[in-house]
Design a protein around this motif. Sequence first.
Motif, short mmCIF file in Angstrom:
data_model
loop_
_atom_site.label_atom_id
_atom_site.label_comp_id
_atom_site.label_asym_id
_atom_site.label_seq_id
_atom_site.Cartn_x
_atom_site.Cartn_y
_atom_site.Cartn_z
N SER A 216 0.63 -1.24 0.03
CA SER A 216 0.03 -0.02 0.16
C SER A 216 0.83 1.28 -0.17
N GLY A 217 0.40 2.17 -0.96
CA GLY A 217 1.40 3.40 -0.99
C GLY A 217 2.54 3.15 -1.83
N ASP A 218 2.69 1.94 -2.47
CA ASP A 218 3.91 1.91 -3.34
C ASP A 218 3.27 1.33 -4.59
N SER A 219 4.21 0.96 -5.62
CA SER A 219 3.66 0.32 -6.87
C SER A 219 3.22 -0.95 -6.64
N TYR A 220 2.15 -1.60 -6.77
CA TYR A 220 2.03 -3.20 -6.66
C TYR A 220 2.73 -3.80 -7.64
N LEU A 221 2.83 -3.22 -8.94
CA LEU A 221 3.81 -4.24 -9.87
C LEU A 221 5.08 -4.53 -9.13
N ALA A 222 5.70 -3.26 -8.43
CA ALA A 222 7.05 -3.46 -8.08
C ALA A 222 6.90 -4.58 -7.22
N ALA A 223 5.72 -4.64 -6.15
CA ALA A 223 5.70 -5.62 -5.28
C ALA A 223 5.65 -7.18 -5.56
N PHE A 224 4.72 -7.12 -6.88
CA PHE A 224 4.49 -8.51 -7.32
C PHE A 224 6.04 -9.01 -7.96
N LEU A 225 6.48 -8.12 -8.67
CA LEU A 225 7.80 -8.67 -9.22
C LEU A 225 9.07 -9.14 -8.26
N ALA A 226 8.85 -8.52 -6.94
CA ALA A 226 9.76 -8.80 -5.98
C ALA A 226 9.14 -10.08 -5.39
N ALA A 227 7.99 -10.20 -5.10
CA ALA A 227 7.42 -11.57 -4.70
C ALA A 227 7.61 -12.74 -5.71
N GLY A 228 7.98 -12.34 -7.04
CA GLY A 228 8.12 -13.24 -8.05
C GLY A 228 9.44 -14.01 -7.94
N LEU A 229 10.28 -13.64 -6.86
CA LEU A 229 11.28 -14.68 -6.25
C LEU A 229 10.75 -15.91 -6.23
N ILE A 230 9.61 -16.06 -5.55
CA ILE A 230 8.93 -17.61 -5.25
C ILE A 230 8.88 -18.25 -6.52
N GLY A 231 8.69 -17.92 -7.40
CA GLY A 231 8.44 -18.47 -8.91
C GLY A 231 9.90 -18.83 -9.41
N ILE A 232 10.57 -17.62 -9.26
CA ILE A 232 12.08 -17.81 -10.05
C ILE A 232 12.86 -18.80 -9.23
N PHE A 233 12.73 -18.97 -7.87
CA PHE A 233 13.42 -20.03 -7.16
C PHE A 233 12.72 -21.29 -7.26
N GLN A 234 11.70 -21.25 -7.76
CA GLN A 234 11.04 -22.75 -8.00
C GLN A 234 11.55 -23.51 -9.34
N TYR A 235 11.44 -22.69 -10.30
CA TYR A 235 11.49 -23.50 -11.68
C TYR A 235 12.96 -23.60 -12.25
#
Length: 504
Positions: A216-235
């Motif tokens: 909240s208050g920041d770019s959600y896209l930036a947050a989603f890309l940061a959280a994308g580490l879970i996918g990047i670490f997965q595959y």
Amino acid sequence: MSSSSAEQSSTADTMDADTARLKELGYTSEFRRDMSLWANFSLGFTYLSPVVGIYTLFAFALATAGPPMIWSLLIVGLGQLLVALVFGEIVSQYPLAGGVYPWARRLWGRRWAWLTGWVYMIALLVTVASVAYGAGPYVAMLLGLQPGTNTTILCALAILVLATAVNMGGTRALGLAAIIGFSTEILGALAVGGWLLFAERQHGIGVLFDSFGAASGDSYLAAFLAAGLIGIFQYYGFEACGDVAEEVPNPAKRIPKSMRMTIYVGGFAATFVCLALILSVPDFGAVISGADPDPVTTVLNTAFGTVGSKIVLLVVLVSFLSCALALQAAASRLIYSYARDRMLPASQLFARFSARLHIPPYALLVAAVVPALVVLASRISVDATERIISFAVLGIYLGFQMVVLAALRARLRGWVPRGQFTLGRWGLLVNVLALGYGVAAIVNMVWPRSPEAPWYDNYLTLLAGVLVVGSGVVLLVTTRPYGRSDAPAGDAIPETPERTVDSR
């Protein structure tokens, strides 16, 4: 002729063809081809390990971007499938132990191969440490030990010792352990996820489109890309199928199939587990605010109670152990492949084989000792898990994309894949898309996201990547390790009057 005799004759013919093909590529293998298709797939699956990937980073991803973080699993899965298809063409033509190093060598040349192998080797060794370290808290919980850094380190070292002991048993022991790990993990993932979805579900599917105030208050896209580490670490992990190419009968056909199966089955299992956990979290706000820093344990204790959660933790630990086994095996085969071509200091030692076990024991010891040192060094960081994982994943992706780039360069200079698995006219497009995806993922990993932190902390992942690549370049220029090797290199690109044999 009986069916048994015919099957034995067919197997012998396959083995002879594999030996002949390896000889054409310039090698005589000391490995035994004891790894079946299912064992090879299981090795890739346990390396990818949906349970390890999800359980390690679920809290971080959910707190960063809320439930929509699950979509990163689908996005990254598609991107990595493109990479797996490119790798499938390469390993089908060059079924050599060691994976990315020998592939880069045949596609480009000795210098590029050495640097690719260096980056990938460091990343693999750190990844072994990250998995062992990630297992530490679960070992402590299962044994009822007091949580803390020292406890986590001791438990991680125990995981490394056990993994090394199993790997010392040889290819058959590794294959059996991989199948047991796969069976335990997939059944456990389906059982736990199924129970959570049907008995403990707290939310409807609509929460997957609601951030619940994350970022909240920041770019959600930036947050989603940061959280994308879970996918990047997965595959990643599918490449492990190719690391043991000289231990698999008919690898040119089987390994590309194993790689694709790893993405399909592993991706489904990871998404299923992640979905079940998300829909069972009682309070997203508590996770996002930090009031519930460990939602996985919260969900498991609520759903299964103290005794039931211990059983689930045991399944989780089997997943972590089998993942560490697969990673360690891949790292040891890479080191062996490097040393076989005389590309490392003490190559004679690391290329040495056990006549009884048919494994490179000293290369395997490196894959145990270096991760143990990384685990011990984690005491200096308060965010050891995220830092170790970020460093490891960046190195893996760099190694991947160095091979993808080498494949694209080779295609543009005339290489036409000639293995049993090819993409035909789609090969160039898939190669370009795989490279584009990989570059985007690397940029996402190194992007600074903590402006309030000291600059060196904010750019830590990027600095780690520069350190690994930079040190490799310095060693390449000053010690010229590639100069000791006369193994084939750069031969994927056809000879032309205009082309001088590169092999560099």
